[in-house]
Design an enzyme around this catalytic site. Structure first.
Site, PDB file in Angstrom:
ATOM      1  N   GLU A 244      49.078 -39.695  -3.222  1.00  0.00           N
ATOM      2  CA  GLU A 244      49.154 -40.995  -3.658  1.00  0.00           C
ATOM      3  C   GLU A 244      50.394 -41.653  -3.339  1.00  0.00           C
ATOM      4  O   GLU A 244      50.731 -42.837  -2.947  1.00  0.00           O
ATOM      5  CB  GLU A 244      48.810 -41.304  -5.240  1.00  0.00           C
ATOM      6  CG  GLU A 244      49.027 -42.720  -5.765  1.00  0.00           C
ATOM      7  CD  GLU A 244      48.754 -42.556  -7.274  1.00  0.00           C
ATOM      8  OE1 GLU A 244      49.043 -43.628  -7.939  1.00  0.00           O
ATOM      9  OE2 GLU A 244      47.937 -41.693  -7.639  1.00  0.00           O
TER      10      GLU A 244
ATOM     11  N   HIS B 112      44.039 -39.982   0.899  1.00  0.00           N
ATOM     12  CA  HIS B 112      44.637 -39.514  -0.039  1.00  0.00           C
ATOM     13  C   HIS B 112      43.817 -39.281  -1.295  1.00  0.00           C
ATOM     14  O   HIS B 112      42.987 -40.081  -1.754  1.00  0.00           O
ATOM     15  CB  HIS B 112      45.908 -40.196  -0.265  1.00  0.00           C
ATOM     16  CG  HIS B 112      45.718 -41.480  -1.075  1.00  0.00           C
ATOM     17  ND1 HIS B 112      45.806 -41.508  -2.478  1.00  0.00           N
ATOM     18  CD2 HIS B 112      45.272 -42.923  -0.755  1.00  0.00           C
ATOM     19  CE1 HIS B 112      45.704 -42.702  -2.984  1.00  0.00           C
ATOM     20  NE2 HIS B 112      45.211 -43.458  -1.798  1.00  0.00           N
ATOM     21  N   CYS B 113      44.637 -38.527  -2.160  1.00  0.00           N
ATOM     22  CA  CYS B 113      43.999 -38.332  -3.647  1.00  0.00           C
ATOM     23  C   CYS B 113      45.464 -38.327  -4.446  1.00  0.00           C
ATOM     24  O   CYS B 113      46.530 -38.739  -3.753  1.00  0.00           O
ATOM     25  CB  CYS B 113      43.186 -37.402  -3.988  1.00  0.00           C
ATOM     26  SG  CYS B 113      43.952 -35.584  -3.633  1.00  0.00           S
ATOM     27  N   ALA B 114      45.691 -37.770  -5.741  1.00  0.00           N
ATOM     28  CA  ALA B 114      46.824 -37.985  -6.295  1.00  0.00           C
ATOM     29  C   ALA B 114      47.842 -36.922  -5.671  1.00  0.00           C
ATOM     30  O   ALA B 114      48.997 -37.437  -5.205  1.00  0.00           O
ATOM     31  CB  ALA B 114      46.463 -37.270  -7.811  1.00  0.00           C
TER      32      ALA B 114
END
Length: 135
Positions: free
Chosen positions: A22, A93-95
């Site tokens: 992120e 993306h993710c975290a």
């Protein structure tokens, strides 16, 4: 938990496909690499204000065994393909870029390069060693 100092840098998986966290989704980071499409695998990450809605896709799932990524894969592959067919680059993306987004990157590699799961996983892992997707 991955702390900012331990986080892997943005990773280039294919010439037009990037994998990250992120925190990589900033105007400076994306423009420096020519990335103009964002695929966010998160319920809570806000859409960047500098990015048009047509260049952003959210897959609203958490990093939880209760949330199923599988039904979202066709839409994600279409989004990535659509951006690439226009000559654009995409960040998934993710975290932290460890579990959910790498799973989509592996799925895209399987689809686009016609690899089996094991080879696609190793392909992505060579480019972003910190991944640990729930495959």
């Amino acid at each position: 938990m991955v702390f900012q100092s331990e986080q892997a840098p943005l990773s280039r998986i294919l010439p037009q496909l990037y994998l990250g966290a992120e925190s990589d989704v900033t105007q400076d980071c994306l423009s420096a690499r020519g990335i103009s499409y964002v695929l966010s695998v998160s319920r809570c990450c806000p859409q960047p204000s500098f990015l048009p809605q047509s260049q952003y896709l959210r897959i609203p799932i958490d990093d939880s065994l209760r949330d199923d990524l599988l039904p979202w894969i066709p839409q994600a592959l279409r989004f990535i393909d659509g951006a690439m067919s226009l000559g654009c680059s995409v960040i998934v993306h993710c975290a932290a870029g460890i579990s959910r987004s790498p799973a989509l990157a592996v799925a895209y590699i399987m689809y686009s390069l016609e690899m089996d799961l094991d080879h696609a996983y190793r392909f992505v892992k060579e480019r972003r060693p910190t991944i640990s997707p729930q495959l």
